[in-house]
Each structure stands twice: as C-alpha cells, then as structure tokens.
Design an enzyme around this catalytic site. Sequence first.
Site, short mmCIF file in Angstrom:
data_model
loop_
_atom_site.label_atom_id
_atom_site.label_comp_id
_atom_site.label_asym_id
_atom_site.label_seq_id
_atom_site.Cartn_x
_atom_site.Cartn_y
_atom_site.Cartn_z
N ASN A 1 -56.62 11.75 -16.53
CA ASN A 1 -57.57 11.10 -15.62
C ASN A 1 -58.68 12.11 -15.31
O ASN A 1 -58.43 13.14 -14.68
CB ASN A 1 -56.83 10.67 -14.35
CG ASN A 1 -57.74 9.96 -13.37
OD1 ASN A 1 -58.92 9.73 -13.64
ND2 ASN A 1 -57.21 9.62 -12.21
N PHE A 2 -59.89 11.80 -15.74
CA PHE A 2 -61.01 12.74 -15.51
C PHE A 2 -61.53 12.65 -14.06
O PHE A 2 -62.34 13.45 -13.65
CB PHE A 2 -62.20 12.42 -16.43
CG PHE A 2 -61.95 12.57 -17.92
CD1 PHE A 2 -60.68 12.75 -18.44
CD2 PHE A 2 -63.02 12.51 -18.81
CE1 PHE A 2 -60.47 12.87 -19.81
CE2 PHE A 2 -62.82 12.63 -20.19
CZ PHE A 2 -61.54 12.81 -20.70
N LYS A 3 -61.06 11.62 -13.34
CA LYS A 3 -61.55 11.35 -11.98
C LYS A 3 -63.09 11.41 -11.98
O LYS A 3 -63.72 10.93 -12.91
CB LYS A 3 -60.91 12.31 -10.97
CG LYS A 3 -59.37 12.19 -11.01
CD LYS A 3 -58.68 12.81 -9.85
CE LYS A 3 -57.19 12.51 -9.93
NZ LYS A 3 -56.41 13.00 -8.81
N GLU B 1 -46.99 8.45 -8.16
CA GLU B 1 -47.68 9.70 -7.79
C GLU B 1 -47.62 9.88 -6.28
O GLU B 1 -48.34 9.18 -5.56
CB GLU B 1 -49.17 9.62 -8.18
CG GLU B 1 -49.45 9.52 -9.64
CD GLU B 1 -50.88 9.94 -9.96
OE1 GLU B 1 -51.04 10.73 -10.89
OE2 GLU B 1 -51.82 9.50 -9.26
N ALA C 1 -54.56 15.30 -14.10
CA ALA C 1 -56.00 15.51 -13.93
C ALA C 1 -56.32 17.00 -13.80
O ALA C 1 -56.68 17.67 -14.78
CB ALA C 1 -56.50 14.74 -12.72
N SER C 2 -56.17 17.55 -12.58
CA SER C 2 -56.78 18.85 -12.28
C SER C 2 -56.28 20.01 -13.13
O SER C 2 -57.08 20.89 -13.46
CB SER C 2 -56.60 19.18 -10.79
OG SER C 2 -55.26 19.07 -10.40
N ILE D 1 -50.89 15.45 -5.18
CA ILE D 1 -52.01 15.33 -6.12
C ILE D 1 -52.98 16.50 -5.95
O ILE D 1 -53.38 16.84 -4.83
CB ILE D 1 -52.75 13.97 -5.94
CG1 ILE D 1 -51.84 12.83 -6.40
CG2 ILE D 1 -54.08 13.96 -6.68
CD1 ILE D 1 -52.43 11.44 -6.22
N GLY E 1 -49.69 16.92 -9.48
CA GLY E 1 -49.40 18.35 -9.54
C GLY E 1 -48.84 18.85 -10.86
O GLY E 1 -48.46 20.02 -10.98
N HIS F 1 -55.01 3.41 -8.09
CA HIS F 1 -54.83 4.86 -7.94
C HIS F 1 -54.89 5.19 -6.45
O HIS F 1 -55.61 4.53 -5.70
CB HIS F 1 -55.93 5.61 -8.71
CG HIS F 1 -55.64 7.07 -8.81
ND1 HIS F 1 -55.91 7.95 -7.78
CD2 HIS F 1 -55.08 7.81 -9.79
CE1 HIS F 1 -55.53 9.16 -8.14
NE2 HIS F 1 -55.01 9.10 -9.36
#
Length: 225
Positions: free
Chosen positions: A10-12, A142, A203-204, A147, A182, A94
């Site tokens: 997920n590029f958010k 999630e 994502a991150s 997150i 995470g 989400h």
Amino acid sequence: MLRTPLLVINFKNYLEASGEGAVRLAKIAGIVAEELEVEIAVAPPIPDLSNIARSVKIPVLAQHVDLAKPGSTTGAIVPEVVNVCGGAGTLLNHSEKRIPTSTIREVIPKLKELGLHTVVCAKTPEEVREMAMLLPEFVAVEPPELIGTGRAVSKVKPEVISKSVEAVREVSSSVRLICGAGITSGEDVEIAIELGSIGVLVASSIIKSDSWELKIRELAKPLVK
Ligand code: G3P
C-alpha cells in the site's frame, strides 16, 4: 482470483511513492514478483493508478472506492472507472479510510460483477468476522495502533492473526485472511504465515527503506512456495 500467498504494498499517500516514485516502486515490485514467482499487488495513490496499470503487469489495486455511479459523480472514485483505468481491484475500509458496513455490503457485489478483487480491512477479529460475512475475496486484519510503528502484528499481537484466521474459517471457505501493521522483516512475514495468514499488507517498512528492492525481496521471500 489473486494468487496466494500474497504481498500487497500500500503506497498510501507517501510522497516518495507518488508520481514518478510510484512508477519506480511498482516496477521494482513487478521485477521481484516475476523473479520470485510471488503474487505482489500494489495500491498506489489513486491519481497514479492508471499510469501504474499501464507500466506493470502485476495487479494494481485502488486504495478505496466509493459507492458511486459513473456519470455525474464529480470527485468520487467509481468502481467502473477504476476498472476501465486498468485497476485489478481495491482495498476497502482501510483504517485510514473507514466506510460504513452498509456501504461495503453494497459495493462488494458490484466489484465482483466487474471482476475486481476485493481486500476489505478490519481492525479486530470480531470485525474480521463481520467483514468475512460480506464475502470479499480477502479480509486484511490490521490493528490500527501498530500501523506505521515497525512493531509487527505477527510478533506483538499474534493472537489477532490466529483469532482472525479462525473467524474467517467459521464464516466461509471462499474468504481468505491476510494481515498487516508494522510488518518490517522477513521474519515478521514468516510468523504471520505460520499463524495462518495467507499474505501480508505492508506500507512504511518498504516505502521508508533505503532499498525498495531489497526490502520487497526480503518480505516476499517467505511467500515463495
Ligand atoms: O495498508 C497497510 C498498512 O496500513 C500497514 O502499514 O506502515 O504498518 O506497513 P505499515
């Protein structure tokens, strides 16, 4: 159907993963997917979706859609438009873009009719059960508090995954469970899979890593069959 085990990136709305960056990241994901023969889907920012879908062969998901019709619905993200722009499906609900259950209930059949994949997010095993009853292709559990923290759900709250797996099993054999929040290392992914998850949503840890390629490779390796 998306193949499993599955890695969804997920590029958010991370700036480095938008515009040119989104194309670069999606292409790297495509290369790793092909090399390792692992299903990797990407969810770029909506304005990038069409461009990304033209640039890669892997499935490209929207991050959200609205329950809106084609035509005079300015500003809405319309499932039919996602479809004609080359989107393969969408994330829904989400925790950063929650929508009412009644909307999810109405939009899932529409997405299925269009042949679009559905990944519905849920915060807890109880919500996973509720979402599974709407029969999406995947439910992604999630815990919101993890997150973006680098503290993996699979290590910090393994019971959330195992209870969610159980909840999905009790509802329908057609729904599959993935997890996120995470997830940072290959070991985090390995544990998630051991707990019964059929994939991960990340994502991150990818977007903020020094090497997108090395990080995607690390997270995808435990998914190699
Ligand atoms: O959609 C994926 C996500 O919410 C997890 O984010 O940054 O913890 O991998 P992150």
